[in-house]
Design a protein around this motif. Structure first.
Motif, PDB file in Angstrom:
ATOM      1  N   ARG A 352      48.644  38.296  45.357  1.00  0.00           N
ATOM      2  CA  ARG A 352      47.359  38.953  45.567  1.00  0.00           C
ATOM      3  C   ARG A 352      46.677  39.198  44.219  1.00  0.00           C
ATOM      4  NH1 ARG A 352      50.586  42.410  49.170  1.00  0.00           N
ATOM      5  NH2 ARG A 352      50.317  44.143  47.703  1.00  0.00           N
ATOM      6  N   PHE A 353      45.428  38.801  44.131  1.00  0.00           N
ATOM      7  CA  PHE A 353      44.666  38.872  42.883  1.00  0.00           C
ATOM      8  C   PHE A 353      43.383  39.660  43.124  1.00  0.00           C
ATOM      9  CE2 PHE A 353      41.233  37.252  40.234  1.00  0.00           C
ATOM     10  CZ  PHE A 353      41.783  37.136  38.969  1.00  0.00           C
ATOM     11  N   ASP A 354      43.134  40.693  42.291  1.00  0.00           N
ATOM     12  CA  ASP A 354      41.894  41.460  42.336  1.00  0.00           C
ATOM     13  C   ASP A 354      41.383  41.621  40.914  1.00  0.00           C
ATOM     14  OD1 ASP A 354      41.729  42.429  45.267  1.00  0.00           O
ATOM     15  OD2 ASP A 354      43.771  42.980  44.671  1.00  0.00           O
ATOM     16  N   GLN A 355      40.075  41.404  40.724  1.00  0.00           N
ATOM     17  CA  GLN A 355      39.521  41.456  39.373  1.00  0.00           C
ATOM     18  C   GLN A 355      38.101  42.026  39.396  1.00  0.00           C
ATOM     19  OE1 GLN A 355      38.242  37.832  36.912  1.00  0.00           O
ATOM     20  NE2 GLN A 355      40.213  38.360  35.961  1.00  0.00           N
ATOM     21  N   MET A 356      37.833  42.904  38.436  1.00  0.00           N
ATOM     22  CA  MET A 356      36.493  43.429  38.222  1.00  0.00           C
ATOM     23  C   MET A 356      35.977  42.904  36.893  1.00  0.00           C
ATOM     24  SD  MET A 356      34.040  45.363  39.417  1.00  0.00           S
ATOM     25  CE  MET A 356      34.793  46.522  40.576  1.00  0.00           C
ATOM     26  N   GLN A 357      34.772  42.330  36.909  1.00  0.00           N
ATOM     27  CA  GLN A 357      34.184  41.743  35.716  1.00  0.00           C
ATOM     28  C   GLN A 357      32.840  42.404  35.404  1.00  0.00           C
ATOM     29  OE1 GLN A 357      33.758  37.510  36.236  1.00  0.00           O
ATOM     30  NE2 GLN A 357      35.776  37.271  37.195  1.00  0.00           N
ATOM     31  N   VAL A 358      32.604  42.702  34.139  1.00  0.00           N
ATOM     32  CA  VAL A 358      31.322  43.204  33.664  1.00  0.00           C
ATOM     33  C   VAL A 358      30.889  42.323  32.497  1.00  0.00           C
ATOM     34  CG1 VAL A 358      30.043  45.159  32.721  1.00  0.00           C
ATOM     35  CG2 VAL A 358      31.914  45.565  34.318  1.00  0.00           C
ATOM     36  N   ALA A 359      29.657  41.872  32.514  1.00  0.00           N
ATOM     37  CA  ALA A 359      29.195  40.960  31.465  1.00  0.00           C
ATOM     38  C   ALA A 359      27.765  41.299  31.067  1.00  0.00           C
ATOM     39  CB  ALA A 359      29.285  39.514  31.937  1.00  0.00           C
ATOM     40  N   LEU A 360      27.455  41.044  29.809  1.00  0.00           N
ATOM     41  CA  LEU A 360      26.115  41.231  29.271  1.00  0.00           C
ATOM     42  C   LEU A 360      25.786  40.032  28.388  1.00  0.00           C
ATOM     43  CD1 LEU A 360      23.641  43.136  28.889  1.00  0.00           C
ATOM     44  CD2 LEU A 360      24.822  44.056  26.865  1.00  0.00           C
ATOM     45  N   HIS A 361      24.618  39.409  28.641  1.00  0.00           N
ATOM     46  CA  HIS A 361      24.223  38.210  27.909  1.00  0.00           C
ATOM     47  C   HIS A 361      22.807  38.393  27.373  1.00  0.00           C
ATOM     48  CE1 HIS A 361      27.610  36.328  30.015  1.00  0.00           C
ATOM     49  NE2 HIS A 361      27.076  36.786  31.136  1.00  0.00           N
ATOM     50  N   SER A 362      22.575  37.828  26.200  1.00  0.00           N
ATOM     51  CA  SER A 362      21.229  37.830  25.639  1.00  0.00           C
ATOM     52  C   SER A 362      21.008  36.540  24.861  1.00  0.00           C
ATOM     53  CB  SER A 362      21.028  39.035  24.708  1.00  0.00           C
ATOM     54  OG  SER A 362      19.701  39.069  24.215  1.00  0.00           O
ATOM     55  N   ARG A 363      19.889  35.868  25.155  1.00  0.00           N
ATOM     56  CA  ARG A 363      19.565  34.619  24.455  1.00  0.00           C
ATOM     57  C   ARG A 363      18.149  34.713  23.893  1.00  0.00           C
ATOM     58  NH1 ARG A 363      22.878  30.535  24.351  1.00  0.00           N
ATOM     59  NH2 ARG A 363      24.700  30.537  25.735  1.00  0.00           N
ATOM     60  N   ALA A 371      28.925  39.334  25.915  1.00  0.00           N
ATOM     61  CA  ALA A 371      30.120  40.186  25.960  1.00  0.00           C
ATOM     62  C   ALA A 371      30.560  40.329  27.404  1.00  0.00           C
ATOM     63  CB  ALA A 371      29.834  41.554  25.355  1.00  0.00           C
ATOM     64  N   SER A 372      31.867  40.366  27.598  1.00  0.00           N
ATOM     65  CA  SER A 372      32.404  40.537  28.954  1.00  0.00           C
ATOM     66  C   SER A 372      33.714  41.295  28.886  1.00  0.00           C
ATOM     67  CB  SER A 372      32.627  39.177  29.634  1.00  0.00           C
ATOM     68  OG  SER A 372      33.628  38.438  28.961  1.00  0.00           O
ATOM     69  N   ALA A 373      33.979  42.048  29.944  1.00  0.00           N
ATOM     70  CA  ALA A 373      35.236  42.782  30.065  1.00  0.00           C
ATOM     71  C   ALA A 373      35.745  42.623  31.492  1.00  0.00           C
ATOM     72  CB  ALA A 373      35.039  44.259  29.745  1.00  0.00           C
ATOM     73  N   THR A 374      37.052  42.442  31.635  1.00  0.00           N
ATOM     74  CA  THR A 374      37.637  42.272  32.964  1.00  0.00           C
ATOM     75  C   THR A 374      38.865  43.150  33.105  1.00  0.00           C
ATOM     76  OG1 THR A 374      39.046  40.420  32.271  1.00  0.00           O
ATOM     77  CG2 THR A 374      36.868  39.866  33.117  1.00  0.00           C
ATOM     78  N   LEU A 375      39.027  43.693  34.289  1.00  0.00           N
ATOM     79  CA  LEU A 375      40.232  44.410  34.687  1.00  0.00           C
ATOM     80  C   LEU A 375      40.854  43.628  35.833  1.00  0.00           C
ATOM     81  CD1 LEU A 375      38.916  48.103  34.694  1.00  0.00           C
ATOM     82  CD2 LEU A 375      40.351  47.015  32.957  1.00  0.00           C
TER      83      LEU A 375
END
Length: 572
Positions: A352-363, A371-375
């Motif tokens: 069983r796999f569960d993941q939370m991802q948060v990302a911020l991008h600027s171009r 930048a990204s962070a995952t739990l």
């Protein structure tokens, strides 16, 4: 491999449709050989403490006047696979804010093995199934800058040889045997013997077989289904102005129909002892981190118990040590051993796999940052979609080797619980461009194991008697057929590697040369020169190594050292 795709735009039921219709087919082969040089591997004796050991002088290899050798344990895999399917995907704009993406795929999978007799291939497994999928996107503010997304679908794993290499008829794996050589030490360290020569010498007592590790188990294919992942995704996406975007994503995956070799009679084929202390060949407790190793469970094959009881009954051996402790005569009379091996989907297999991802991008025109962070949480009892996992890659797996199912459920390895990535780059002036890539990983999970050996270990039972007497023990010879099985000493995922950080740098410059563009680039990998350990010896006894001193935790791999790379490319 071959793929075809057809895009169709149409209007039906008052809405616009973008249909993708396609077909895919691929066919491949996998050949894998693992063979011993010269047919055997010499295993010199106590090389840790011997003062005169010389790998070039066989006379220094002996321990107790014998030289040990390993035979077998080889692999001969010759396989063919086919994957095919057709699919239909629709993109529907239902309203100004809501779009749906339903789809379905039909897949077909087939695996073949070379016959052991060498006369062609036979179909080992085949399956076919539908894969439904649906996605939705909703515009929360009506301006396309704040979106909610959802998706659910089934995705089957492509066919490969690990799914069917233990089907009856392939004879891919061979057992590993350990033989002791009692003859006069030879002079040439490359000396070898054929099977016929060994067997002839065994008849005179010069060679003696002392151990067999079962690796060749196979089963009839029954109820095979192609493994798949059931995946659900929920997400939010927000853009800020022209250059910034933030994302929040939750991913849920469940592995289904994982394939394994399964013994239907596994529970009745073993006798379980609980809270046992592991003893070495000198009857001393085996230590782990300074304390005796006490296993919550250890499984003894009834095959071994019945074998020694029969020898005792017929007078070929004598003594109470050949009666397994803790069992009444009634319990002994009811013991059975009848393995029934099938290659099938293992209902007990869980991942069983569960993941939370948060990302911020600027171009921006001259620079960019991301930048990204995952739990992540990954739990289960099988960190593979086929058979054994990386802790028992050479064996048939936990649904045949009972000891490998003990403490098997928990946090799985090969997935960092926390991960942070930061990337930035842009124009640096004077024609130079550069970037940096920073990664921070939380420590991966790791679990100490003990590999059973009928030559090295006995197991002492807990002392529950009020009478002063030596504690009962299960002798080493009761583990002849389970030698090579490993046990998780602690619940899976009990330990964790240290967190690690790595920084990579990139610098490049372009030089126009007529119609060509020559790019020269310089990279610095692991610029911080981190030396974090990423892999250790997980076995507390070094995979059947007689040297039991601090085997667990020995470094096997680290982050690659700081590395510079200079490269060039030509664009035209």
């Amino acid at each position: 491999a071959l793929s075809l795709n057809w895009d169709v735009y149409a209007r039906a039921l008052g809405v616009e449709h973008h249909l993708k219709i396609g077909a895919q087919y691929d066919r491949g082969a996998w050949r894998y050989l693992k063979q011993r040089n010269g047919g055997l591997t010499w295993r010199p004796g106590d090389t840790q403490t011997a003062t005169n050991f010389d790998p070039n002088v066989p006379s220094t290899w002996a321990f107790n006047h014998t030289i040990t050798s390993s035979w077998g344990g080889e692999v001969d895999l010759n396989s063919q696979v086919e994957n095919g399917g057709v699919y239909l995907q629709d993109y529907i704009q239902l309203t100004g804010r809501l779009s749906l993406n339903p789809g379905i795929r039909w897949g077909h999978w087939l695996g073949r093995l070379a016959r052991a007799a060498g006369d062609g291939f036979f179909t080992a497994v085949s399956d076919q199934a539908f894969e439904p999928r649906i996605g939705a996107v909703f515009d929360l503010n009506g301006r396309g800058t704040f979106l909610a997304k959802a998706h659910w679908g089934r995705f089957h794993q492509g066919m490969f040889a690990a799914f069917f290499d233990r089907a009856v008829g392939g004879n891919v794996y061979s057992n590993e045997e350990r033989w002791e050589y009692h003859g006069t030490p030879f002079l040439d360290p490359s000396t070898s013997f054929t099977l016929a020569q060994r067997n002839a010498l065994a008849a005179t007592g010069i060679f003696t077989k002392v151990q067999t590790i079962r690796l060749s188990e196979v089963g009839k294919v029954v109820g095979y289904h192609q493994p798949y992942v059931e995946q659900g995704i929920l997400g939010l996406e927000k853009t800020f102005g022209e250059h910034w975007k933030a994302e929040l994503l939750f991913v849920r995956r469940r592995n289904k129909d994982m394939v394994a070799l399964v013994d239907k009679n596994l529970a009745s084929n073993y006798t379980i002892y609980r809270n046992v202390t592991v003893l070495d060949r000198f009857s001393r407790p085996v230590l782990f981190k300074g304390k005796p190793v006490v296993l919550s469970e250890v499984a003894v094959s009834n095959e071994d118990i019945l074998y020694w009881l029969n020898l005792l009954r017929t007078g070929q051996v004598g003594g109470s040590m050949f009666i397994p402790p803790g069992l009444t005569f009634e319990q002994l009379s009811k013991l059975t051993y009848g393995p029934d091996l099938t290659l099938t989907t293992a209902p007990e297999a869980t991942r069983r796999f569960d993941q939370m991802q948060v990302a911020l991008h600027s171009r921006h025109p001259t620079w960019w940052v991301s930048a990204s962070a995952t739990l992540t949480r990954l739990v289960g009892n099988l960190n593979s979609i086929a058979g054994p996992d990386d802790y028992s890659a050479s064996g048939a797996g936990p649904f045949v080797r009972k000891n490998e199912s003990i403490n098997s459920f928990g946090d799985l390895n090969n997935q960092s619980p926390f991960e942070l990535k930061v990337q930035a780059g842009g124009d640096l002036g004077r024609g130079f461009r550069g970037g940096a890539f920073l990664t921070v990983f939380g420590g991966d999970r790791v679990t100490p194991t003990l590999t059973i050996s009928d030559l090295l270990f006995a197991f002492q039972l807990p002392d529950t008697s009020s009478v002063k007497a030596p504690p009962a023990r299960v002798e080493s010879f009761f583990f002849q057929t389970t030698a090579g099985q490993r046990i998780f000493v602690l619940p899976r995922g009990s330990y964790r590697y240290s967190s690690r950080t790595s920084l990579d740098l990139h610098l490049e410059r372009s030089f126009p040369l007529g119609r060509l563009d020559v790019v020269v680039a310089l990279d610095a990998f692991n610029a911080l020169a981190a030396t974090t350990v990423t892999q250790v010896q997980t076995s507390i006894n070094g995979e059947l190594d007689p040297d039991l001193t601090s085997a667990f935790g020995r470094t096997r791999d680290r982050l690659p050292p700081r590395t510079f790379r200079l490269g060039t490319a030509i664009h035209f």
